[in-house]
Design an enzyme around this catalytic site. Structure first.
Site, PDB file in Angstrom:
ATOM      1  N   SER A   1       5.954  50.354  27.878  1.00 18.91           N
ATOM      2  CA  SER A   1       5.757  50.835  26.517  1.00 18.91           C
ATOM      3  C   SER A   1       7.026  50.517  25.730  1.00 18.91           C
ATOM      4  O   SER A   1       8.004  50.050  26.287  1.00 18.91           O
ATOM      5  CB  SER A   1       5.523  52.340  26.530  1.00 18.91           C
ATOM      6  N   LYS A   2       6.983  50.810  24.452  1.00 19.58           N
ATOM      7  CA  LYS A   2       8.141  50.533  23.601  1.00 19.58           C
ATOM      8  C   LYS A   2       9.402  51.214  24.129  1.00 19.58           C
ATOM      9  O   LYS A   2      10.476  50.641  24.128  1.00 19.58           O
ATOM     10  CB  LYS A   2       7.879  51.023  22.182  1.00 19.58           C
TER      11      LYS A   2
END
Ligand code: GLU
Length: 472
Positions: free
Chosen positions: A242-243
């Site tokens: 994920s980010k």
């Protein structure tokens, strides 16, 4: 004679070049280079709603920054739509595909019916053998492939091994929609074939597509390129990237001050190994890259490792090259314009002179820039909290005591200023830090900096003495 190797990187321009895509591109580039072949770039822009020119530009920019090159102009998948349609119609003519006149309502009923009976939502093949003369008025047909009904579709994958898909699970999927546009599945096959691709390397989220693509290849009587599906990248905790984990665009890594050479080295090791070699120059990885070295389990993204590699490459880099890289970085960071405005030739020269000390401790170009902050400061300096506390009475007294000795120096060098401070420390019994730290605070406004005597030398006599006097 063996066919020359052709690979391709085929991003969908719906966003930036993310780190997983960059790794796929790197693997394709390395594989092509290793085998004296070429890598092509295909922009998969058939999804008109989600594809943007800004994303195409960002992907190209990201690839270039990373030092990855491709042969010829990027190929637009969308612009090849007529060819995709022609091939689909040829398949109908050859009896390998057929027109399906189902209305959306009919298809919906089919899905509902399957659902009600606990079956997967598959097309039931109702137009497969039906006479097109029975076609209802005014319904535009889609083209569906005649998928095999029995047996299995087998993929030999360089990473995943032999993977078999039971054909009963694969239905007669659409290759050309009723509006005449190709489906993704079909466009990829036609493009890879026309581009002469010999080896596909892509994320393993595409593995199931490969079975369907194989069916199209077989229907066309075309040889399928070899395939290698690489496991996706996960976060350090094993969850999907994920980010928060680093699933950022390549331009974010540039803005964080990573060197392309370090990112290449980091990315090649993310899923590929050659023994325990961690540090691999681009020439080394080009000579060694192979599909056998790609592991089957997802690799985990590790920022610490990336930082350490970056630090390694910073220390190895030429000083002038690092100055150039930092200056180039100014275009990509928020504070860049302000710093650029202050960047005189004199400061550039000082930056270069300070680089040997700066690069010893920096892990990113941003840290290099930050370490060089004292060059951009103007008198009287603003002191950060720690620097201010170093400039207490005792600190100021030490500076006042050494000031005349510094002023009297015939040559302003790091060795000469160091000698003054050491001599004074010996005479007074003070610890070196008791003098060097206030000196650092006075010269840089901070409690941390490159080696202080280098800092003084880089600043030059007048500026350095001026800063010391200001502090006293
Ligand atoms: N456009 C696809 C993607 O970005 C890649 C498809 C392929 O490599 O075949 O995931």
């Amino acid at each position: 004679m063996t066919t020359p190797v052709v690979t391709r990187f085929a991003p969908s321009p719906t966003g930036f070049l993310h780190i997983g895509g960059a790794r796929t591109a790197l693997f394709n580039w390395l594989y092509a280079k290793r085998h004296g072949g070429t890598m092509l770039l295909r922009i998969e822009d058939t999804d008109r709603e989600r594809s943007t020119q800004a994303a195409v530009d960002a992907i190209i920019d990201g690839l270039k920054w990373l030092g990855l090159s491709w042969e010829g102009e990027p190929i637009s998948q969308f612009q090849r739509a007529d060819r995709h349609a022609d091939v689909a119609r040829d398949l109908v003519a050859a009896g390998k595909a057929y027109y399906c006149y189902c209305t959306p309502e009919e298809l919906n009923d089919m899905r509902e019916h399957a659902k009600a009976n606990g079956l997967p939502p598959r097309y039931d093949g109702r137009w497969r053998d039906r006479d097109p003369k029975e076609a209802p008025e005014g319904v535009k047909p889609a083209i569906r492939i005649k998928a095999p009904l029995e047996g299995e579709t087998v993929i030999e994958d360089a990473v995943q091994g032999t993977v078999a898909f039971p054909n009963k699970d694969l239905d007669d999927f659409i290759i050309l929609r009723s509006d005449g546009t190709p489906t993704y599945m079909h466009a990829v096959v036609v493009d890879d074939h026309d581009m002469g691709v010999t080896q596909i390397i892509r994320g393993d989220d595409h593995l199931t597509n490969t079975a369907r693509q194989r069916i199209i290849y077989d229907a066309l009587g075309w040889a399928m390129p070899k395939v290698a599906h690489i496991p996706l990248i996960h976060g350090p905790d094993g969850a999907k990237l994920s980010k928060r984990h680093g699933a950022l665009g390549v331009e974010a890594y540039r803005a964080m001050g990573y060197l392309p050479v370090a990112l290449r080295n980091y990315l090649v090791r993310l899923g590929w190994a050659h023994g325990d070699a961690e540090i691999l120059s681009t020439d080394e990885m080009t000579a060694l890259f192979d599909l056998e070295g790609i592991g089957r389990s997802p690799s985990r993204f590790d920022f610490v490792k990336l930082e350490n590699l970056n630090g390694h490459y910073i220390r190895q880099s030429d000083d002038a090259e690092l100055v150039a890289q930092v200056i180039a970085l100014l275009e990509h960071i928020p504070q860049g314009a302000e710093i650029k405005a202050k960047l005189t030739d004199k400061i550039k020269g000082q930056f270069l002179a300070a680089m040997p000390g700066l690069k010893e401790r920096a892990k990113t170009l941003l840290e290099l820039l930050d370490g060089a902050g004292f060059l951009f400061s103007v008198r009287p300096l603003a002191y950060d909290e720690k620097a201010a506390s170093l400039l207490d009475e005792a600190g100021k007294a030490a500076l006042a005591a050494i000031l005349p000795r510094l002023e009297a120096l015939p040559d302003w060098t790091a060795a000469a200023t160091e000698d003054v401070v050491r001599t004074y420390a010996t005479e007074t019994g003070l610890k070196l830090g008791k003098i060097a730290q206030p000196l650092r605070a006075a010269a840089t406004g901070r409690s941390m900096s490159p080696p202080i005597f280098d800092v003084l030398a880089v600043l030059g006599r007048d500026e350095a003495l001026g800063r010391i006097r200001d502090a006293i």
